[in-house]
Design an enzyme around this catalytic site. Sequence first.
Site, PDB file in Angstrom:
ATOM      1  N   MET A  54     -28.044  37.172 -46.721  1.00 26.72           N
ATOM      2  CA  MET A  54     -27.825  35.744 -46.497  1.00 26.72           C
ATOM      3  C   MET A  54     -27.382  35.522 -45.053  1.00 26.72           C
ATOM      4  O   MET A  54     -26.600  36.302 -44.508  1.00 26.72           O
ATOM      5  CB  MET A  54     -26.763  35.203 -47.457  1.00 26.72           C
ATOM      6  N   ASP A  97     -28.733  41.393 -51.502  1.00 26.04           N
ATOM      7  CA  ASP A  97     -28.834  39.979 -51.135  1.00 26.04           C
ATOM      8  C   ASP A  97     -28.475  39.804 -49.664  1.00 26.04           C
ATOM      9  O   ASP A  97     -27.324  40.034 -49.270  1.00 26.04           O
ATOM     10  CB  ASP A  97     -27.897  39.132 -52.000  1.00 26.04           C
ATOM     11  N   GLY A 143     -21.555  34.973 -58.869  1.00 31.42           N
ATOM     12  CA  GLY A 143     -20.693  34.570 -59.968  1.00 31.42           C
ATOM     13  C   GLY A 143     -20.999  33.227 -60.594  1.00 31.42           C
ATOM     14  O   GLY A 143     -20.216  32.734 -61.408  1.00 31.42           O
ATOM     15  N   HIS A 191     -33.594  41.036 -51.004  1.00 28.21           N
ATOM     16  CA  HIS A 191     -33.873  39.609 -51.188  1.00 28.21           C
ATOM     17  C   HIS A 191     -33.406  38.868 -49.946  1.00 28.21           C
ATOM     18  O   HIS A 191     -32.195  38.751 -49.701  1.00 28.21           O
ATOM     19  CB  HIS A 191     -33.148  39.130 -52.440  1.00 28.21           C
ATOM     20  N   MET A 210     -32.555  35.789 -48.135  1.00 28.92           N
ATOM     21  CA  MET A 210     -32.187  34.375 -48.206  1.00 28.92           C
ATOM     22  C   MET A 210     -31.831  33.925 -46.793  1.00 28.92           C
ATOM     23  O   MET A 210     -30.679  33.641 -46.472  1.00 28.92           O
ATOM     24  CB  MET A 210     -31.021  34.177 -49.178  1.00 28.92           C
ATOM     25  N   SER A 253     -26.652  44.161 -58.235  1.00 30.29           N
ATOM     26  CA  SER A 253     -26.580  43.498 -56.938  1.00 30.29           C
ATOM     27  C   SER A 253     -25.401  44.067 -56.165  1.00 30.29           C
ATOM     28  O   SER A 253     -24.239  43.776 -56.468  1.00 30.29           O
ATOM     29  CB  SER A 253     -26.417  41.988 -57.117  1.00 30.29           C
ATOM     30  N   MET A 264     -34.913  32.530 -59.567  1.00 29.45           N
ATOM     31  CA  MET A 264     -33.492  32.280 -59.357  1.00 29.45           C
ATOM     32  C   MET A 264     -32.986  31.394 -60.488  1.00 29.45           C
ATOM     33  O   MET A 264     -33.450  30.260 -60.649  1.00 29.45           O
ATOM     34  CB  MET A 264     -33.262  31.598 -58.011  1.00 29.45           C
TER      35      MET A 264
END
Length: 221
Positions: free
Chosen positions: A38, A36, A146, A67, A69, A9, A138
Amino acid sequence: MPEYIIAPSIIASDFAHIADEIAACESAGARWLHVDVMDGHFVPTITVGPLFVEALKRTTKLPLDVHLMIENPERHIEAFAKAGANNITVHVEACTDLEKAIAQIKSLGCTAGVTLRPATPVSTIEPVLSKVDLVLVMSVNPGYSGQAFMPEMADRVKELRVQLDSVNPKAHLEVDGGMSLKTIPIVKKAGANAFVTGNAAFKHPGGSAAGVGELVSLLAG
C-alpha cells in the site's frame, strides 16, 4: 477448479518475529504468503515495498502473492518481480492500461492477477478474465486490516466463478477481507479456491501455527 489455498497475509504478522511467523505458516500448511503493498495514495495506509519482498524471498520457499494497492503500478511491477514475487495482482482502478500491465507481469516471469474494489463493477475486469492467472475479490474496502467481511461479495464470487469456468477455468479465484472459520465456507461454497487470512491466522490465541492450521483443516474437511 484449482486446489484450495490458505494464503496468510504477512502484513498482519508480528514483524519483530517474522521469520518465526513464516515458519509457523509453513509448518501449518499454508500454500502461499500474501503481501499487501500500500502506498498511502491509492489507499490511505503505507505498508511495504520491494526490499521487504526480497527479504521474504530469502526466508521462505512459499510462493509470494503480491497485491499492489498502489497508484501507477506499471512503474513498480518490474521491481517487485525482481524482488521475488511469484504472483502480482493489480487493481483495475489503478492501471492506465490493464491489459498492458498484465502482459508486463507475465513477461517478467510472474503469474498475473487482477482485482477491484467492492464498489467497482465486475464488467471492468471482464475483458481480461481469459488472460489472468488469478482474480482477487476484495470482500472489504482495501486499505485496512481487520475489517468485517461484506456478505454481499459472495454473490460477486459466484458471478466470477461462472465467468471463469467459461473462459479460464484454471485461474484461481481468491478472496481477501474478513476471512475466518465462519466466512471461508461462505465464499468457498460460492466458488472461491484461495483465501487471504490476516487476523484469523496471526491473532489466534494459540499462536500463528494454530490459526493457520485451523483454516487449513477447515478446507480439508
